[in-house]
Each structure stands twice: as C-alpha cells, then as structure tokens.
Write a protein that holds these residues in place. Sequence first.
Motif, mmCIF file in Angstrom:
data_model
loop_
_atom_site.group_PDB
_atom_site.id
_atom_site.type_symbol
_atom_site.label_atom_id
_atom_site.label_comp_id
_atom_site.label_asym_id
_atom_site.label_seq_id
_atom_site.Cartn_x
_atom_site.Cartn_y
_atom_site.Cartn_z
ATOM 1 N N TRP B 158 79.889 -3.097 18.666
ATOM 2 C CA TRP B 158 80.883 -1.734 18.522
ATOM 3 C C TRP B 158 81.803 -2.094 19.163
ATOM 4 N N GLY B 159 82.348 -2.631 20.468
ATOM 5 C CA GLY B 159 82.671 -2.353 21.484
ATOM 6 C C GLY B 159 82.384 -1.651 22.347
ATOM 7 N N GLY B 160 81.198 -1.280 22.338
ATOM 8 C CA GLY B 160 80.642 -0.581 23.863
ATOM 9 C C GLY B 160 79.518 -2.033 24.329
ATOM 10 N N TYR B 161 78.962 -1.395 24.928
ATOM 11 C CA TYR B 161 77.545 -2.115 25.461
ATOM 12 C C TYR B 161 76.190 -1.429 25.453
ATOM 13 N N GLN B 162 75.511 -2.272 25.654
ATOM 14 C CA GLN B 162 73.776 -1.601 25.842
ATOM 15 C C GLN B 162 73.501 -2.108 27.661
ATOM 16 N N HIS B 163 73.108 -1.765 28.237
ATOM 17 C CA HIS B 163 72.282 -1.589 30.059
ATOM 18 C C HIS B 163 71.259 -1.103 30.435
ATOM 19 N N ASN B 164 70.324 -1.823 31.436
ATOM 20 C CA ASN B 164 69.320 -1.787 31.719
ATOM 21 C C ASN B 164 69.250 -0.119 32.740
ATOM 22 N N ILE B 165 70.083 0.981 32.313
ATOM 23 C CA ILE B 165 70.011 2.328 33.016
ATOM 24 C C ILE B 165 68.425 2.969 33.785
ATOM 25 N N ALA B 166 69.623 2.882 34.797
ATOM 26 C CA ALA B 166 68.213 3.424 35.597
ATOM 27 C C ALA B 166 68.837 4.447 37.006
ATOM 28 N N VAL B 167 68.304 5.119 37.948
ATOM 29 C CA VAL B 167 69.208 6.156 38.819
ATOM 30 C C VAL B 167 68.312 4.961 39.966
ATOM 31 N N LEU B 168 69.336 4.163 40.430
ATOM 32 C CA LEU B 168 69.396 3.101 41.672
ATOM 33 C C LEU B 168 69.610 4.686 43.267
#
Lengths: 191, 196
Positions: B158-168
């Motif tokens: 849908w024009g967006g992204y998925q990514h592995n989100i985390a607090v770094l």
Amino acid sequence: MIRIVMAGTAFSVACSLQPLVGQDPVIHVLAQFPALILAGSLLGGRFRLPQHLTGPTLVLALVSLAIWMLPRSLDAALLDPVWMVAKFVTLPLCVGLPLAAAWSHVGSVLRGFLKAQAISMLLFLGFLYTHAPMRLCNSYLVDDQQRLGLGFVYLACALILWWIIPVFFGQISSNKKDDDNDVSRHRIELR
Amino acid sequence: MKQVTFTLSAALLGCAAIWQATDGGRAVTAEGARRVQIAENPVHVPPVSLETMDGSLQMWPAQGQPILLEFIYTTCPTICQTSGGDFAELRDHLTDKGLDVPMYSVSFDPVTDALPELQSYGEAHGASGQPWTIARPETDAVAGLLDLFRVTVIPDRWGGYQHNIAVLVINPNGEFAGAYDTRAFADIRSAVEAML
C-alpha cells in the motif's frame, strides 16, 4: 538415469523459483524447499548405505532440516549470499539425499514416528506463523507470514490424508519392500 | 554397538550445530539474532549528519553519553504510530527516573519526510525536541545506516513499508550496543543506567 534427469529437473525448478522467493515465503518454503529436497532424494534412493551408517545419516538429514525450519535461516538465505548458496547445497545433499538413502533401512515403527512427527511439526509451525504477535522473518510481510502458516496447515492435512487415513483401513501401503526390510533386520539381529 | 556409538556421536554433533545456529538457543529469528549479537559485539557508528525537526543540522552520534534511537517513516499508518506512542512512554519513563537521554526517531524515508512531516510527527506524539527529537539523514546515507543497524525495510503493498522496529542504544563510546523491544522500558532503563 531417469532418476538423475528427474533430480536435475527438480533442481532446475528450484533455481527458476529463486527470483520469486524474496517476495513470497510460500514459494520459498513450500515450493522451492521441497523441490530441492526432492532433487536430493531422487539421487539418494539408489544409494547403497551400510546398515551401521543409517543412524548418523538420518540424524544429518533431521538436523539440517531443523536448521532450515528456523525463521532466521529464511532471512539469512535472502540477505546473505553464503546462506543462499548453502540452501542450494544442503537441502538436496544434507536433507533429501541422506533421508532417501537411510529410509529403506528405517523400521516401520521409526517410520511411523517420523511421519507423525512431521505432521505435528507442520501443525505447530502453522499455528506459530498464523498466530505470532510479531514478524518472524524481517524479509516478509505479516500477511505473507500468515499465508505461510496456513500453507503449513494445508500441507499437514494433505499428509494426514496420505499417511494416516490409510492406517485405519488396513495396510494399504504395506508392500513387499517393507517385508524384505523386516526380514533383513531379523537376519542382522540373528548374526 | 558400533551403530549406537555412530548415531550418538552424530546426535551430539547435531545438537552442537543447532546450538550454533541459534546463538546458544537464544535466537530463532533474525531479529532475535540481531539483539543477541549486538549486545555481545557493539558496532562503531561513524559520524552522520542528521537534520532534526527544528531545522538544525547535528553531527551524530555525540560522544560521551548514551543515545536512544528508532527508525521510522512518518507516513506509516500502523506500527510506527504505535512505536511513536511507545517512544513517548519511554521518554516519560526515563525522565521520571531523572534520566535525560537524547532520543531520536530517525526517518529512513527522507525524500517523503521533509521538515514539515518530521514536525507534524513530533507534534502528534508529543516530541518537543528535548530530549526527544525527530530527524532525518541525507538520502544517500540511509542505506548505510540501515545496514549498520541491521534494519530490514520492505515495501508493503500500500505504498508504505514494514520493518523490524526496535529501540536501539548507542553507548557513550559511539557504538551501537543494544536493540530492545519498543515496550521493554525497564530493560532499556537498566541498559542506559549501566552506561552512565
């Protein structure tokens, strides 16, 4: 000869799927993986394995398969060229070939156990991939992860139809080869 | 007997292989592996120029203090908005304990996320710039940053992204030293406290 041609065909199919596996985990795990394993097992069927190597050979196949069931291995195979090559080498040569080579020595009880284990593992993976609250593979979308989970469940159902249902209707699948194996095992025990 | 010995040896080797492949039984996913491996082997972060939401340019990371960051894109309808809320909660959690740690939400889509987008994202989540600001790198620095922090971004349909989100977490030596679940507030706090 015909087996080698068929193995080559299965391997080529697996190679031709490679451009698609980055987009779709179902093609990756439920089409390419089986094609690679099949390629190896077609080569392994004629392999004359010494009886005392059956155990280690079976362990090699099961451990290699277990490592390829880890979600991180799927990611690694997409992101790391070494793992990508390892996939094309180890799935045929460390899973398919040893499994087929060892299978004729494996007794019917262990066969039944391995089949039941395969079905329960597929159902477990199916549950995990459809219900995990987070993404298991960084390289795949959540929706695709859930589709893969459903794929595992369908495959498990197919194997139940193929392996388990006939058990309730007598020994349909029992054939001469199994009996031969039983006899040869008895001979070994007698020696 | 020979057969049993062979099979047992193979089984032991097999267990060792699986132990190796899972970082000692600790990580079955790539994200788990990232968290385990980074905690053990911190990675040096080379200086990067970041544009923050007040329009100033910062050379980053600043040495001498821990830094928290997460990668986002502001047009995200789902998980980044949740994680934006989580980051706000983390800020409150840390300031309540008297910890004033610089926090950055870094956009990996600097082409779409210009200054107004960064500002409205900050406003929507209550990021005032101190200690938490929204920032973007230069476009040609994005790939290197994602690679360094082992962030995998894939386009959704849908024009967006998925990514592995985390607090770094970047430690005071300027090394990427930890990755945490966005709601693991207590773990993040103890990691930060250990670096002060």
